[in-house]
Design an enzyme around this catalytic site. Structure first.
Site, PDB file in Angstrom:
ATOM      1  N   SER A  31       3.102  -2.432  -0.681  1.00  0.00           N
ATOM      2  CA  SER A  31       2.678  -2.798  -0.166  1.00  0.00           C
ATOM      3  C   SER A  31       3.308  -2.761   1.823  1.00  0.00           C
ATOM      4  O   SER A  31       4.104  -4.292   1.075  1.00  0.00           O
ATOM      5  CB  SER A  31       1.217  -3.581   0.335  1.00  0.00           C
ATOM      6  OG  SER A  31       0.338  -3.609   1.119  1.00  0.00           O
ATOM      7  N   ARG A  32       3.278  -2.115   2.719  1.00  0.00           N
ATOM      8  CA  ARG A  32       4.142  -2.436   3.345  1.00  0.00           C
ATOM      9  C   ARG A  32       2.997  -2.821   4.809  1.00  0.00           C
ATOM     10  O   ARG A  32       3.708  -3.844   5.516  1.00  0.00           O
ATOM     11  CB  ARG A  32       5.016  -1.372   4.028  1.00  0.00           C
ATOM     12  CG  ARG A  32       5.970  -0.616   3.468  1.00  0.00           C
ATOM     13  CD  ARG A  32       6.431   0.602   3.697  1.00  0.00           C
ATOM     14  NE  ARG A  32       7.743   0.656   3.071  1.00  0.00           N
ATOM     15  CZ  ARG A  32       8.587   0.348   3.027  1.00  0.00           C
ATOM     16  NH1 ARG A  32       9.471  -0.826   3.471  1.00  0.00           N
ATOM     17  NH2 ARG A  32       9.741   0.682   1.330  1.00  0.00           N
ATOM     18  N   SER A  33       2.093  -2.865   4.426  1.00  0.00           N
ATOM     19  CA  SER A  33       0.893  -3.645   5.185  1.00  0.00           C
ATOM     20  C   SER A  33       1.229  -4.750   5.996  1.00  0.00           C
ATOM     21  O   SER A  33       1.360  -5.104   7.099  1.00  0.00           O
ATOM     22  CB  SER A  33      -0.731  -4.084   4.602  1.00  0.00           C
ATOM     23  OG  SER A  33      -1.390  -2.820   4.519  1.00  0.00           O
TER      24      SER A  33
ATOM     25  N   LYS B 122     -11.502  -0.271  -3.614  1.00  0.00           N
ATOM     26  CA  LYS B 122     -12.397   0.448  -2.068  1.00  0.00           C
ATOM     27  C   LYS B 122     -13.608   0.538  -2.837  1.00  0.00           C
ATOM     28  O   LYS B 122     -14.673   0.408  -2.062  1.00  0.00           O
ATOM     29  CB  LYS B 122     -11.613   0.979  -2.071  1.00  0.00           C
ATOM     30  CG  LYS B 122     -10.381   1.829  -1.367  1.00  0.00           C
ATOM     31  CD  LYS B 122      -9.718   2.751  -0.600  1.00  0.00           C
ATOM     32  CE  LYS B 122      -8.619   2.185   0.264  1.00  0.00           C
ATOM     33  NZ  LYS B 122      -7.981   3.012   0.813  1.00  0.00           N
TER      34      LYS B 122
ATOM     35  N   GLY C  97     -11.594   9.515  -3.923  1.00  0.00           N
ATOM     36  CA  GLY C  97     -11.873   8.555  -2.785  1.00  0.00           C
ATOM     37  C   GLY C  97     -10.760   8.761  -1.239  1.00  0.00           C
ATOM     38  O   GLY C  97     -11.962   7.990  -0.614  1.00  0.00           O
TER      39      GLY C  97
ATOM     40  N   ARG D 192      -9.676  20.475  -8.583  1.00  0.00           N
ATOM     41  CA  ARG D 192      -9.872  20.640  -9.192  1.00  0.00           C
ATOM     42  C   ARG D 192     -11.068  21.388 -10.519  1.00  0.00           C
ATOM     43  O   ARG D 192     -11.059  21.945 -10.908  1.00  0.00           O
ATOM     44  CB  ARG D 192      -8.343  20.340 -10.940  1.00  0.00           C
ATOM     45  CG  ARG D 192      -8.008  20.451 -12.213  1.00  0.00           C
ATOM     46  CD  ARG D 192      -7.528  19.536 -12.637  1.00  0.00           C
ATOM     47  NE  ARG D 192      -6.157  19.277 -11.901  1.00  0.00           N
ATOM     48  CZ  ARG D 192      -4.840  20.100 -11.451  1.00  0.00           C
ATOM     49  NH1 ARG D 192      -5.389  21.544 -11.912  1.00  0.00           N
ATOM     50  NH2 ARG D 192      -3.725  19.851 -10.898  1.00  0.00           N
TER      51      ARG D 192
ATOM     52  N   GLY E  76       2.235  10.564   4.934  1.00  0.00           N
ATOM     53  CA  GLY E  76       1.603   9.960   5.089  1.00  0.00           C
ATOM     54  C   GLY E  76       1.600   8.676   5.838  1.00  0.00           C
ATOM     55  O   GLY E  76       1.369   7.450   5.823  1.00  0.00           O
TER      56      GLY E  76
END
Length: 282
Positions: A14-16, A71, A136, A158, A248
């Site tokens: 994670s780059r958070s 989540k 999600g 799909r 993204g």
């Protein structure tokens, strides 16, 4: 010290922490943001441990970001949930309030919209948009994409039943904005689109792009919600067929900016931080 973190499994990539540390520096906020690897099946215990450990050190746990696969579990812990998180049925931001309550939100969708509209300078008002996927990730962004004014939105998946269910859940939002909202199978999507968003895991697994190139409009925008090497295949495909590719990373920074404002009441300079992170990755 006010403590924050990103919780997930895995989470080491994670780059958070880097993003929020820079936000805090630029906004003059005293806070610490880390990573916490949470064992599968122990999310509630992970939240309790984070808050308890902070208190034992004389610090205060103020909130956290949630990544896969928690989540959906995060939503169940909250006493207050934002409208967009209720619609998404998934949460990526928790704020721990002074009264002990937990506020839940989902900033993924507004992060994507802000990156497209502000950073890529592509207005969504009146545009035709294709959302690939109905899991999600797609659920987290569909509502804000409709709120941004897209006139036609197609959800392709799909398993068509999942797309139909996602469309059904957002029917009232589409009606409120006068937008057309449709569900299609991946290989049956009709027409070309101004904006195509890939919300599937195809990039992550290295699979081929799951829709026909005919969905791309010449000069249109094609966004993969992944970033870095994972997005390379989708971006190359989009560029080869005349679209403008985008990964993204901007969405990641913009959703983080939204979380930061929820926690601190200050809007960080997300465009500056995005430029800095892109430069670091070159």
């Amino acid at each position: 010290m006010d403590l924050y973190c990103v919780m997930g499994n895995p989470v080491e990539h994670s780059r958070s922490p880097r993003i929020h540390a820079r936000f805090a520096e630029l906004c003059g906020q005293q806070m610490d943001y880390g990573r916490r690897l949470i064992p599968l099946g122990a999310f509630a215990e992970g939240i309790a441990a984070f808050r308890s450990e902070a208190a034992q050190r004389g610090d205060v746990a103020r909130g956290c970001n949630i990544t896969v696969p928690f989540k959906f579990e995060a939503a169940a812990l909250a006493q207050h949930t934002s409208e967009r998180a209720l619609l998404a049925q998934a949460v990526n931001t928790l704020r721990f309030d002074a009264d002990g309550g937990i506020h839940a939100d989902n900033t993924d969708g507004i992060g994507l919209v802000n990156d497209i509209v502000r950073n890529a300078a592509v207005p969504l008002q009146g545009k035709a948009l294709l959302l690939i996927g109905a899991g999600g990730a797609a659920a987290g962004v569909l509502g804000p994409l409709l709120d941004a004014g897209a006139s036609r939105v197609v959800v392709a998946n799909r398993t068509v039943d999942k797309a139909v269910e996602l469309v059904r859940r957002h029917a009232a939002v589409a009606l409120r904005h006068g937008a057309s909202l449709e569900a299609w199978a991946l290989d049956e999507v009709p027409g070309a689109f101004d904006v195509v968003v890939n919300a599937t895991a195809s990039s992550l697994s290295g699979d081929a792009v799951p829709v026909k190139a005919s969905v791309l409009r010449e000069g249109g925008l094609a966004v993969d919600m992944m970033y870095g090497p994972a997005a390379a295949g989708f971006m190359a495909w989009a560029q080869a067929h005349g679209a403008v590719p985008r990964d993204g990373l901007g969405m990641l920074v913009e959703q983080a900016a939204e979380s930061f404002e929820i926690w601190r009441g200050v809007r960080p300079p997300s465009a500056q931080v995005l430029a800095e992170i892109r430069a670091e990755l070159k």
